[in-house]
Design a protein around this motif. Structure first.
Motif, PDB file in Angstrom:
ATOM      1  N   THR A 200      55.596  61.250  46.707  1.00  0.00           N
ATOM      2  CA  THR A 200      54.191  60.956  46.442  1.00  0.00           C
ATOM      3  C   THR A 200      53.343  61.379  47.640  1.00  0.00           C
ATOM      4  O   THR A 200      53.648  61.016  48.780  1.00  0.00           O
ATOM      5  CB  THR A 200      53.990  59.456  46.178  1.00  0.00           C
ATOM      6  OG1 THR A 200      54.739  59.081  45.024  1.00  0.00           O
ATOM      7  CG2 THR A 200      52.519  59.135  45.954  1.00  0.00           C
ATOM      8  N   THR A 202      50.162  60.753  49.578  1.00  0.00           N
ATOM      9  CA  THR A 202      49.165  59.687  49.673  1.00  0.00           C
ATOM     10  C   THR A 202      47.823  60.241  50.142  1.00  0.00           C
ATOM     11  O   THR A 202      47.703  61.397  50.540  1.00  0.00           O
ATOM     12  CB  THR A 202      49.627  58.581  50.631  1.00  0.00           C
ATOM     13  OG1 THR A 202      49.643  59.097  51.972  1.00  0.00           O
ATOM     14  CG2 THR A 202      51.016  58.081  50.255  1.00  0.00           C
ATOM     15  N   ALA A 203      46.826  59.356  50.127  1.00  0.00           N
ATOM     16  CA  ALA A 203      45.468  59.777  50.455  1.00  0.00           C
ATOM     17  C   ALA A 203      45.307  60.176  51.917  1.00  0.00           C
ATOM     18  O   ALA A 203      44.407  60.957  52.256  1.00  0.00           O
ATOM     19  CB  ALA A 203      44.493  58.659  50.109  1.00  0.00           C
ATOM     20  N   ASP A 207      47.926  55.220  54.825  1.00  0.00           N
ATOM     21  CA  ASP A 207      48.682  54.626  53.726  1.00  0.00           C
ATOM     22  C   ASP A 207      49.976  55.373  53.452  1.00  0.00           C
ATOM     23  O   ASP A 207      50.577  55.232  52.390  1.00  0.00           O
ATOM     24  CB  ASP A 207      47.824  54.542  52.456  1.00  0.00           C
ATOM     25  CG  ASP A 207      47.449  55.909  51.898  1.00  0.00           C
ATOM     26  OD1 ASP A 207      47.550  56.907  52.645  1.00  0.00           O
ATOM     27  OD2 ASP A 207      47.041  55.976  50.721  1.00  0.00           O
ATOM     28  N   GLN A 236      48.642  48.662  54.171  1.00  0.00           N
ATOM     29  CA  GLN A 236      47.773  48.830  53.014  1.00  0.00           C
ATOM     30  C   GLN A 236      48.511  49.549  51.888  1.00  0.00           C
ATOM     31  O   GLN A 236      49.451  50.303  52.137  1.00  0.00           O
ATOM     32  CB  GLN A 236      46.511  49.598  53.394  1.00  0.00           C
ATOM     33  CG  GLN A 236      46.734  51.047  53.761  1.00  0.00           C
ATOM     34  CD  GLN A 236      45.446  51.746  54.166  1.00  0.00           C
ATOM     35  OE1 GLN A 236      44.929  51.540  55.268  1.00  0.00           O
ATOM     36  NE2 GLN A 236      44.919  52.565  53.268  1.00  0.00           N
ATOM     37  N   ALA A 237      48.097  49.293  50.668  1.00  0.00           N
ATOM     38  CA  ALA A 237      48.749  49.907  49.519  1.00  0.00           C
ATOM     39  C   ALA A 237      48.545  51.410  49.528  1.00  0.00           C
ATOM     40  O   ALA A 237      47.457  51.906  49.858  1.00  0.00           O
ATOM     41  CB  ALA A 237      48.193  49.308  48.232  1.00  0.00           C
ATOM     42  N   THR A 239      47.860  55.005  48.066  1.00  0.00           N
ATOM     43  CA  THR A 239      47.124  55.568  46.942  1.00  0.00           C
ATOM     44  C   THR A 239      47.288  57.076  46.963  1.00  0.00           C
ATOM     45  O   THR A 239      47.321  57.706  48.032  1.00  0.00           O
ATOM     46  CB  THR A 239      45.629  55.224  47.024  1.00  0.00           C
ATOM     47  OG1 THR A 239      45.093  55.683  48.269  1.00  0.00           O
ATOM     48  CG2 THR A 239      45.412  53.724  46.919  1.00  0.00           C
ATOM     49  N   GLU A 241      46.359  61.004  46.632  1.00  0.00           N
ATOM     50  CA  GLU A 241      45.166  61.772  46.963  1.00  0.00           C
ATOM     51  C   GLU A 241      44.408  62.124  45.689  1.00  0.00           C
ATOM     52  O   GLU A 241      44.992  62.529  44.682  1.00  0.00           O
ATOM     53  CB  GLU A 241      45.540  63.062  47.699  1.00  0.00           C
ATOM     54  CG  GLU A 241      44.311  63.820  48.167  1.00  0.00           C
ATOM     55  CD  GLU A 241      44.649  65.233  48.641  1.00  0.00           C
ATOM     56  OE1 GLU A 241      44.136  65.630  49.679  1.00  0.00           O
ATOM     57  OE2 GLU A 241      45.412  65.901  47.943  1.00  0.00           O
ATOM     58  N   SER A 242      43.089  61.980  45.742  1.00  0.00           N
ATOM     59  CA  SER A 242      42.268  62.276  44.576  1.00  0.00           C
ATOM     60  C   SER A 242      41.834  63.737  44.582  1.00  0.00           C
ATOM     61  O   SER A 242      41.911  64.426  45.605  1.00  0.00           O
ATOM     62  CB  SER A 242      41.021  61.384  44.573  1.00  0.00           C
ATOM     63  OG  SER A 242      40.166  61.727  45.664  1.00  0.00           O
TER      64      SER A 242
END
Length: 370
Positions: A200, A202-203, A207, A236-237, A239, A241-242
């Motif tokens: 995965t 992440t952003a 994180d 922190q959870a 997330t 990347e958008s």
């Protein structure tokens, strides 16, 4: 994809041979471990692979960038502390794991690769290198990456992979035929690459999870040794990347976001050790350990400040994974000795080169000074 985390070096002035001899004593390693690897791997044989040739290949692949690390060239310094949970005291006699212990920490976040001015890319391997400042002059230096396994098993395979993955100037991507040939000769790397690709993204740094990848051993006060791998797991959870993030034009987007996060509030990672059992591979970093292995939360790394590398606390530091305090020793993984020797060679070269400011220009942060 490169894997040697933060190609710095040992102390300036040491010859490569002196560094190799010194490895046997670093962190309480069993006498002869480094020398045995040197002989088996050909490091002491004329014409065979050695640390100079590895660094030469980095320079060939990435081009000349005087004053910068030959790998993980783009980075940002950080500072903070480690707050021990006390749960590691039964596993290791290292003082930082004692109940209630708070240990100063400095370090560096970085992106893999030898291009110090390259734009941040989500898929580039990220690293977290830390330096724990223990009492009485002891240190623990550790380099960690956000991938589940190393893509290669031996220094020789890494040397081959580095050239096979060299981007073509015209396309910016590796030659697919070269990669195909490499994976055909190294099926273990093909399996590792599949795991890495499936991870995965992440952003950002804050994180993301960073792993030791190589195995080590914790040594308790009674002499009991436990094989371990560790990970720095974000508080922190995580997330993903958008699309908006990936489309941003800021070439330092990942570093700027981390510095901004630290200015708002401390960033925390839990240091979680996975305890190996009989039969778990300690000499092959391309293999994962079974998911049912026991884990121990050793405490939290709390980052309270960041600073640009040009004037920061991490520019001239060697994050050699074999600089270890009493209570932690290296395993039989051959990559550990190879990394240590290559770091020395790279540091020696860049120590005499002019220093150029990093592409990451951090705004002075509040909190702990660097």
């Amino acid at each position: 994809m490169s894997i040697l985390n933060d190609l710095t070096g040992a102390d300036p002035g040491l010859t490569p041979r002196a560094v190799l001899l010194r490895l046997g004593a670093i962190g309480g390693l069993v006498a002869g471990t480094a020398g045995a690897f040197a002989a088996v791997g050909g490091w002491l044989s004329p014409g065979a692979l050695d640390q100079a040739r590895i660094v030469d290949r980095f320079e060939r692949v990435n081009g000349p960038h005087p004053g910068f690390r030959r790998n993980h060239a783009k980075g940002l310094c950080l500072a903070g502390r480690f707050e021990s949970s006390g749960r590691g005291a039964r596993l290791s006699k290292a003082s930082l794991f004692g109940a209630g212990q708070v240990t100063p920490v400095t370090g560096r976040i970085a992106l893999a690769g030898g291009q110090p001015y390259a734009a941040d890319a989500a898929t580039t391997v990220r690293s977290l290198a830390l330096r724990f400042h223990l009492p009485n002059g002891e240190e623990w230096r550790t380099g960690n990456n956000d991938i589940p396994v190393f893509p290669v098993r031996t220094p020789e395979a890494f040397y081959e992979q580095l050239l096979a993955a060299k981007p073509d100037p015209g396309t910016g991507k590796p030659n697919p035929d070269a990669l195909k040939a490499f994976f055909a000769g190294h099926p273990e790397s093909a399996k590792a690459a599949a795991l890495i690709k499936a991870r995965t993204i992440t952003a950002g740094f804050a994180d993301d999870t960073f792993r030791s990848l190589n195995a080590f051993r914790f040594v308790a006060r009674d002499g009991t040794e436990t094989p371990v791998r560790w990970a720095f797991v974000p508080d922190q959870a995580a997330t993903a990347e958008s699309a908006a993030q990936s489309a941003r034009a800021d070439k330092n987007v990942l570093f700027d976001a981390f510095a901004s996060a630290v200015r708002r509030a401390p960033v925390r990672w839990h240091l979680v050790a996975t305890l190996g059992e009989t039969g778990d591979p300690t000499a092959d970093a391309t293999l994962v350990w079974p998911t049912d292995r026991a884990t121990v939360d050793l405490g939290s790394v709390v980052v309270t400040a960041t600073e640009a590398e040009a004037d920061g606390n991490c520019r001239d530091v060697n994050f050699d994974p074999l600089v270890l305090p009493a209570g932690i020793v290296g395993s039989d993984d051959p990559l550990l000795s190879a990394r240590s020797a290559a770091y020395s060679q790279s540091f020696t070269r860049r120590a005499g080169e002019p220093k150029t400011p990093s592409a990451v220009h951090d705004t002075p942060a509040s909190g702990a000074g660097l």
